[in-house]
Design a protein around this motif. Sequence first.
Motif, PDB file in Angstrom:
ATOM      1  N   GLY A  10       0.697   5.799  -2.467  1.00 39.84           N
ATOM      2  CA  GLY A  10      -0.459   5.336  -3.218  1.00 39.84           C
ATOM      3  C   GLY A  10      -1.269   4.271  -2.519  1.00 39.84           C
ATOM      4  N   THR A  11      -0.945   3.984  -1.251  1.00 41.34           N
ATOM      5  CA  THR A  11      -1.669   2.984  -0.484  1.00 41.34           C
ATOM      6  C   THR A  11      -2.926   3.611   0.130  1.00 41.34           C
ATOM      7  OG1 THR A  11       0.437   1.973   0.086  1.00 41.34           O
ATOM      8  CG2 THR A  11      -1.474   1.319   1.401  1.00 41.34           C
ATOM      9  N   PRO A  12      -4.100   2.999  -0.045  1.00 43.01           N
ATOM     10  CA  PRO A  12      -5.305   3.542   0.589  1.00 43.01           C
ATOM     11  C   PRO A  12      -5.116   3.660   2.098  1.00 43.01           C
ATOM     12  CG  PRO A  12      -5.880   1.828  -0.948  1.00 43.01           C
ATOM     13  CD  PRO A  12      -4.389   1.812  -0.831  1.00 43.01           C
ATOM     14  N   THR A  13      -5.448   4.824   2.633  1.00 40.92           N
ATOM     15  CA  THR A  13      -5.273   5.052   4.065  1.00 40.92           C
ATOM     16  C   THR A  13      -6.522   5.717   4.635  1.00 40.92           C
ATOM     17  OG1 THR A  13      -4.253   7.186   3.618  1.00 40.92           O
ATOM     18  CG2 THR A  13      -2.774   5.337   3.945  1.00 40.92           C
ATOM     19  N   HIS A  15      -8.777   7.627  -0.686  1.00 40.53           N
ATOM     20  CA  HIS A  15      -7.775   8.504  -0.084  1.00 40.53           C
ATOM     21  C   HIS A  15      -6.519   7.669   0.058  1.00 40.53           C
ATOM     22  CE1 HIS A  15      -5.718  10.492   3.319  1.00 40.53           C
ATOM     23  NE2 HIS A  15      -6.125  11.576   2.680  1.00 40.53           N
ATOM     24  N   THR A  16      -5.376   8.198  -0.401  1.00 36.80           N
ATOM     25  CA  THR A  16      -4.137   7.413  -0.368  1.00 36.80           C
ATOM     26  C   THR A  16      -3.017   8.178   0.321  1.00 36.80           C
ATOM     27  OG1 THR A  16      -3.450   8.252  -2.519  1.00 36.80           O
ATOM     28  CG2 THR A  16      -4.684   6.199  -2.512  1.00 36.80           C
ATOM     29  N   ASP A  17      -2.000   7.441   0.768  1.00 32.56           N
ATOM     30  CA  ASP A  17      -0.815   8.077   1.336  1.00 32.56           C
ATOM     31  C   ASP A  17       0.153   8.406   0.195  1.00 32.56           C
ATOM     32  OD1 ASP A  17       0.453   5.728   0.605  1.00 32.56           O
ATOM     33  OD2 ASP A  17       0.758   5.018   2.650  1.00 32.56           O
ATOM     34  N   HIS A  54     -12.294   9.206   1.282  1.00 33.97           N
ATOM     35  CA  HIS A  54     -12.573   8.718  -0.065  1.00 33.97           C
ATOM     36  C   HIS A  54     -13.570   9.637  -0.762  1.00 33.97           C
ATOM     37  CE1 HIS A  54     -10.414   5.278   1.221  1.00 33.97           C
ATOM     38  NE2 HIS A  54     -11.423   4.572   1.690  1.00 33.97           N
TER      39      HIS A  54
END
Length: 69
Positions: free
Chosen positions: A59-62, A54-56, A17
Amino acid sequence: MTNPSDWVRVRDTRTGHHITVTARHANANKTHLTILKDLPAVDVNGRPLPAKPHTDKNGTPTPKTSKEK
């Protein structure tokens, strides 16, 4: 209130992030925070920018795991 020049943009090495913190906090936590000198930390009014997770690809936070280093 802190001076806008006291804020820095950093990447949390544990999650990926991007967040804005004070330079003092970033220097005290160098193990987990990497200063991103090329990115602005505050908006035109001097307010800290919101976090960017940080996203995949969807767009999902990973959050990164220790295996992904």
